[in-house]
Design a protein around this motif. Sequence first.
Motif, PDB file in Angstrom:
ATOM      1  N   TRP A  34     -22.913  -7.226  -0.768  1.00 12.64           N
ATOM      2  CA  TRP A  34     -22.940  -8.655  -1.056  1.00 12.64           C
ATOM      3  C   TRP A  34     -24.114  -9.001  -1.981  1.00 12.64           C
ATOM      4  O   TRP A  34     -23.943  -9.652  -3.006  1.00 12.64           O
ATOM      5  N   ASP A  35     -25.318  -8.560  -1.610  1.00 19.73           N
ATOM      6  CA  ASP A  35     -26.503  -8.867  -2.408  1.00 19.73           C
ATOM      7  C   ASP A  35     -26.424  -8.257  -3.807  1.00 19.73           C
ATOM      8  O   ASP A  35     -26.863  -8.871  -4.782  1.00 19.73           O
ATOM      9  N   LYS A  36     -25.867  -7.059  -3.932  1.00 21.92           N
ATOM     10  CA  LYS A  36     -25.707  -6.424  -5.244  1.00 21.92           C
ATOM     11  C   LYS A  36     -24.737  -7.243  -6.106  1.00 21.92           C
ATOM     12  O   LYS A  36     -24.956  -7.434  -7.299  1.00 21.92           O
ATOM     13  N   CYS A  37     -23.695  -7.755  -5.497  1.00 18.53           N
ATOM     14  CA  CYS A  37     -22.728  -8.592  -6.218  1.00 18.53           C
ATOM     15  C   CYS A  37     -23.398  -9.868  -6.730  1.00 18.53           C
ATOM     16  O   CYS A  37     -23.210 -10.256  -7.879  1.00 18.53           O
ATOM     17  N   ILE A  38     -24.197 -10.510  -5.891  1.00 20.96           N
ATOM     18  CA  ILE A  38     -24.909 -11.724  -6.296  1.00 20.96           C
ATOM     19  C   ILE A  38     -25.908 -11.404  -7.410  1.00 20.96           C
ATOM     20  O   ILE A  38     -26.007 -12.132  -8.400  1.00 20.96           O
ATOM     21  N   GLU A  39     -26.624 -10.298  -7.273  1.00 12.09           N
ATOM     22  CA  GLU A  39     -27.612  -9.880  -8.269  1.00 12.09           C
ATOM     23  C   GLU A  39     -26.973  -9.684  -9.645  1.00 12.09           C
ATOM     24  O   GLU A  39     -27.569 -10.009 -10.672  1.00 12.09           O
ATOM     25  N   ASN A  40     -25.762  -9.186  -9.669  1.00 10.61           N
ATOM     26  CA  ASN A  40     -25.080  -8.886 -10.934  1.00 10.61           C
ATOM     27  C   ASN A  40     -24.203 -10.025 -11.444  1.00 10.61           C
ATOM     28  O   ASN A  40     -23.573  -9.886 -12.491  1.00 10.61           O
ATOM     29  N   SER A  41     -24.156 -11.138 -10.725  1.00 13.20           N
ATOM     30  CA  SER A  41     -23.291 -12.241 -11.146  1.00 13.20           C
ATOM     31  C   SER A  41     -23.925 -13.038 -12.281  1.00 13.20           C
ATOM     32  O   SER A  41     -25.139 -13.054 -12.451  1.00 13.20           O
ATOM     33  N   ILE A  42     -23.087 -13.714 -13.021  1.00 10.92           N
ATOM     34  CA  ILE A  42     -23.565 -14.494 -14.160  1.00 10.92           C
ATOM     35  C   ILE A  42     -24.311 -15.751 -13.698  1.00 10.92           C
ATOM     36  O   ILE A  42     -25.155 -16.280 -14.410  1.00 10.92           O
ATOM     37  N   ASN A  43     -24.019 -16.231 -12.516  1.00 14.26           N
ATOM     38  CA  ASN A  43     -24.676 -17.445 -12.005  1.00 14.26           C
ATOM     39  C   ASN A  43     -25.491 -17.145 -10.753  1.00 14.26           C
ATOM     40  O   ASN A  43     -25.416 -17.862  -9.757  1.00 14.26           O
ATOM     41  N   GLU A  44     -26.307 -16.116 -10.832  1.00 17.91           N
ATOM     42  CA  GLU A  44     -27.159 -15.708  -9.711  1.00 17.91           C
ATOM     43  C   GLU A  44     -28.029 -16.881  -9.241  1.00 17.91           C
ATOM     44  O   GLU A  44     -28.598 -17.604 -10.050  1.00 17.91           O
ATOM     45  N   THR A  45     -28.095 -17.062  -7.942  1.00 17.11           N
ATOM     46  CA  THR A  45     -28.922 -18.110  -7.357  1.00 17.11           C
ATOM     47  C   THR A  45     -29.497 -17.594  -6.030  1.00 17.11           C
ATOM     48  O   THR A  45     -28.795 -16.905  -5.291  1.00 17.11           O
ATOM     49  N   PRO A  46     -30.741 -17.902  -5.720  1.00 21.14           N
ATOM     50  CA  PRO A  46     -31.355 -17.388  -4.487  1.00 21.14           C
ATOM     51  C   PRO A  46     -30.608 -17.777  -3.211  1.00 21.14           C
ATOM     52  O   PRO A  46     -30.562 -17.012  -2.262  1.00 21.14           O
ATOM     53  N   VAL A  47     -29.998 -18.954  -3.168  1.00 19.00           N
ATOM     54  CA  VAL A  47     -29.331 -19.385  -1.940  1.00 19.00           C
ATOM     55  C   VAL A  47     -28.088 -18.569  -1.619  1.00 19.00           C
ATOM     56  O   VAL A  47     -27.567 -18.644  -0.514  1.00 19.00           O
ATOM     57  N   ALA A  48     -27.596 -17.765  -2.541  1.00 18.93           N
ATOM     58  CA  ALA A  48     -26.408 -16.939  -2.298  1.00 18.93           C
ATOM     59  C   ALA A  48     -26.758 -15.601  -1.646  1.00 18.93           C
ATOM     60  O   ALA A  48     -25.878 -14.930  -1.105  1.00 18.93           O
ATOM     61  N   TYR A  49     -28.018 -15.200  -1.693  1.00 16.33           N
ATOM     62  CA  TYR A  49     -28.416 -13.919  -1.101  1.00 16.33           C
ATOM     63  C   TYR A  49     -28.346 -13.966   0.423  1.00 16.33           C
ATOM     64  O   TYR A  49     -28.526 -15.023   1.026  1.00 16.33           O
ATOM     65  N   SER A  50     -28.103 -12.822   1.020  1.00 13.51           N
ATOM     66  CA  SER A  50     -27.955 -12.739   2.477  1.00 13.51           C
ATOM     67  C   SER A  50     -29.232 -13.119   3.218  1.00 13.51           C
ATOM     68  O   SER A  50     -29.183 -13.671   4.310  1.00 13.51           O
ATOM     69  N   TRP A  51     -30.383 -12.850   2.652  1.00 10.95           N
ATOM     70  CA  TRP A  51     -31.653 -13.097   3.327  1.00 10.95           C
ATOM     71  C   TRP A  51     -32.072 -14.567   3.286  1.00 10.95           C
ATOM     72  O   TRP A  51     -32.939 -14.983   4.026  1.00 10.95           O
ATOM     73  N   TYR A  52     -31.476 -15.372   2.436  1.00 11.51           N
ATOM     74  CA  TYR A  52     -31.923 -16.749   2.249  1.00 11.51           C
ATOM     75  C   TYR A  52     -31.746 -17.604   3.504  1.00 11.51           C
ATOM     76  O   TYR A  52     -32.586 -18.409   3.839  1.00 11.51           O
ATOM     77  N   TRP A  53     -30.648 -17.437   4.200  1.00 13.79           N
ATOM     78  CA  TRP A  53     -30.317 -18.318   5.330  1.00 13.79           C
ATOM     79  C   TRP A  53     -30.745 -17.755   6.680  1.00 13.79           C
ATOM     80  O   TRP A  53     -30.435 -18.320   7.716  1.00 13.79           O
ATOM     81  N   ILE A  54     -31.454 -16.640   6.700  1.00 17.45           N
ATOM     82  CA  ILE A  54     -31.908 -16.082   7.964  1.00 17.45           C
ATOM     83  C   ILE A  54     -33.127 -16.858   8.458  1.00 17.45           C
ATOM     84  O   ILE A  54     -34.103 -17.024   7.735  1.00 17.45           O
ATOM     85  N   ILE A  55     -33.038 -17.330   9.661  1.00 13.55           N
ATOM     86  CA  ILE A  55     -34.120 -18.145  10.227  1.00 13.55           C
ATOM     87  C   ILE A  55     -34.882 -17.322  11.238  1.00 13.55           C
ATOM     88  O   ILE A  55     -34.372 -16.596  11.992  1.00 13.55           O
TER      89      ILE A  55
END
Length: 55
Positions: A34-55
Amino acid sequence: MTKAPNASSSSSQETLADYSVELLPRTEINIDRWDKCIENSINETPVAYSWYWII
C-alpha cells in the motif's frame, strides 16, 4: 476495484458504474505494498500512507 457482478461486458467503454468497491479491514491490507503504491502515485499525499492514521 473489481468488476461488479451486474456490469455489462458488451460495451467497449468502461465507466465507474462498472466497478464496485470493497472495504477491507486493516489486517487484510498489505501495508508495505500500500505505502509503495502511494509513494509511486502521481498525487502522493501524506494522509494516504498507512502510518498517518495510527494513533
